[in-house]
Design an enzyme around this catalytic site. Sequence first.
Site, PDB file in Angstrom:
ATOM      1  N   GLY A 139      14.254  -1.127  -9.927  1.00  0.00           N
ATOM      2  CA  GLY A 139      13.874  -0.624 -11.246  1.00  0.00           C
ATOM      3  C   GLY A 139      12.437  -0.956 -11.592  1.00  0.00           C
ATOM      4  N   ALA A 140      12.121  -0.864 -12.905  1.00  0.00           N
ATOM      5  CA  ALA A 140      10.732  -0.984 -13.379  1.00  0.00           C
ATOM      6  C   ALA A 140       9.880  -0.024 -12.542  1.00  0.00           C
ATOM      7  CB  ALA A 140      10.211  -2.414 -13.280  1.00  0.00           C
ATOM      8  N   LEU A 141      10.303   1.216 -12.550  1.00  0.00           N
ATOM      9  CA  LEU A 141       9.771   2.213 -11.613  1.00  0.00           C
ATOM     10  C   LEU A 141       8.326   2.608 -11.937  1.00  0.00           C
ATOM     11  CD1 LEU A 141      12.870   4.543 -11.151  1.00  0.00           C
ATOM     12  CD2 LEU A 141      12.254   2.479  -9.889  1.00  0.00           C
TER      13      LEU A 141
ATOM     14  N   HIS B   4       7.495   4.065  -6.340  1.00  0.00           N
ATOM     15  CA  HIS B   4       8.917   4.372  -6.148  1.00  0.00           C
ATOM     16  C   HIS B   4       9.131   5.885  -6.121  1.00  0.00           C
ATOM     17  CE1 HIS B   4       9.256   0.375  -8.351  1.00  0.00           C
ATOM     18  NE2 HIS B   4       9.955   0.132  -7.255  1.00  0.00           N
TER      19      HIS B   4
ATOM     20  N   GLN C   1       9.693  -6.133   4.991  1.00  0.00           N
ATOM     21  CA  GLN C   1      11.015  -5.653   4.553  1.00  0.00           C
ATOM     22  C   GLN C   1      11.418  -4.401   5.350  1.00  0.00           C
ATOM     23  OE1 GLN C   1      12.545  -5.786   0.383  1.00  0.00           O
ATOM     24  NE2 GLN C   1      11.911  -3.654   0.397  1.00  0.00           N
TER      25      GLN C   1
ATOM     26  N   GLN D 182      18.237 -12.045  -3.510  1.00  0.00           N
ATOM     27  CA  GLN D 182      16.969 -12.024  -2.769  1.00  0.00           C
ATOM     28  C   GLN D 182      15.848 -12.764  -3.481  1.00  0.00           C
ATOM     29  OE1 GLN D 182      16.598  -7.577  -2.941  1.00  0.00           O
ATOM     30  NE2 GLN D 182      14.416  -8.022  -3.119  1.00  0.00           N
TER      31      GLN D 182
HETATM   32  P1  AMP Z   1      11.365  -2.613  -5.341  1.00  0.00           P
HETATM   33  O1  AMP Z   1      11.869  -1.947  -6.565  1.00  0.00           O
HETATM   34  O2  AMP Z   1      10.126  -3.415  -5.536  1.00  0.00           O
HETATM   35  O3  AMP Z   1      12.452  -3.337  -4.590  1.00  0.00           O
HETATM   36  O4  AMP Z   1      10.905  -1.432  -4.371  1.00  0.00           O
HETATM   37  C1  AMP Z   1      11.775  -0.397  -4.015  1.00  0.00           C
HETATM   38  C2  AMP Z   1      11.151   0.413  -2.912  1.00  0.00           C
HETATM   39  O5  AMP Z   1       9.910   0.959  -3.371  1.00  0.00           O
HETATM   40  C3  AMP Z   1      10.821  -0.431  -1.660  1.00  0.00           C
HETATM   41  O6  AMP Z   1      11.094   0.321  -0.507  1.00  0.00           O
HETATM   42  C4  AMP Z   1       9.350  -0.676  -1.831  1.00  0.00           C
HETATM   43  O7  AMP Z   1       8.677  -0.924  -0.614  1.00  0.00           O
HETATM   44  C5  AMP Z   1       8.897   0.639  -2.448  1.00  0.00           C
HETATM   45  N1  AMP Z   1       7.612   0.470  -3.125  1.00  0.00           N
HETATM   46  C6  AMP Z   1       7.286  -0.484  -4.042  1.00  0.00           C
HETATM   47  N2  AMP Z   1       6.002  -0.360  -4.405  1.00  0.00           N
HETATM   48  C7  AMP Z   1       5.494   0.676  -3.687  1.00  0.00           C
HETATM   49  C8  AMP Z   1       4.201   1.294  -3.610  1.00  0.00           C
HETATM   50  N3  AMP Z   1       3.181   0.867  -4.329  1.00  0.00           N
HETATM   51  N4  AMP Z   1       4.048   2.341  -2.783  1.00  0.00           N
HETATM   52  C9  AMP Z   1       5.091   2.799  -2.038  1.00  0.00           C
HETATM   53  N5  AMP Z   1       6.324   2.260  -2.066  1.00  0.00           N
HETATM   54  C10 AMP Z   1       6.528   1.212  -2.877  1.00  0.00           C
END
Ligand code: AMP
Length: 283
Positions: free
Chosen positions: A31-33, A37, A155, A61
């Site tokens: 979240g906090a998209l 994302h 990851q 995690q």
């Molecule tokens: P998170 O919500 O931080 O767990 O991220 C969810 C997904 O979005 C993961 O696969 C992250 O690697 C991807 N993600 C987060 N930030 C970015 C970004 N700036 N650019 C591309 N993908 C991202």
Amino acid sequence: MIIFKTAAGLNNYLLNKTSYPQSTGFVPTMGALHPGHLALVEESKKEQGITVASIFINPTQFNDPLDFEKYPVTLEKDIELLERAGCDLLFLPSVAEIYPEGLGSEHQYNIGQLENLLEGFYRPGHFQGVCKVVDRLLGAVNPGHIYLGRKDYQQCSVVKKLLEITNLKTIAHVVDTVREPGGLAMSSRNMRLGASERKQALSIYRQLTMIKEQIGGQPLENLKKKAMRNLLEDGFAKVDYVEIAHPDSLLPVEKVEAGKKLVVLIAAWMNGVRLIDNMEIIP
Ligand code: AMP
């Protein structure tokens, strides 16, 4: 967009779809998209018949309880952004739905040395938590494809390893990092930085670029030390690592070879917020 809170409801719906599971793309998030994302959603939409996103702040995690407590929650806005991006389904499970037996399961995933390197070293238990949640989310959604951001480089390697050791048929796709103007990698944690801190944080991108430009011209240790010094001078309180690594093993590179891909990875602290970023380089 249809929202499901249970895996049973989601499965029931998906089972009637011809795109399921071969042409179903899954985008797991906490979240906090932000546009990073949404780039994953766009990529899945381009390539698959159905796109399922999930929002679940995974307690297993977070090695730092304070980071978990302070993790931003913006659910209404997230739903609106996903709707606008054309996401088909949202899986929004509770902690009990994902962990019906509680959070303390003993199962360990054998992901080899990825577990204790870099992020694994500085965030003990983090990747076991990532494996746990991704395994359960994949069990719930059973997608043909999963979309991951290169921003979380290690990851991506861990999830690919998880797919290998669990014999899951899901195919992993890695999407480029989306950056703010100036180069700061978009991250939900950036919300915890003020305007001037965000400006200072651009130093990470500058150091990645500096290493890219200067690699081959001087010993790797000197380059890493220079980047660390610059980060501290530019306002970072602490640098966990600046590493130049093999893109598959993530072990440190000892010698640069022309044409052989490397990845530079940085983790550093700005006002209590831990930022990570990386850049692939072909010298
Ligand atoms: P998170 O919500 O931080 O767990 O991220 C969810 C997904 O979005 C993961 O696969 C992250 O690697 C991807 N993600 C987060 N930030 C970015 C970004 N700036 N650019 C591309 N993908 C991202």
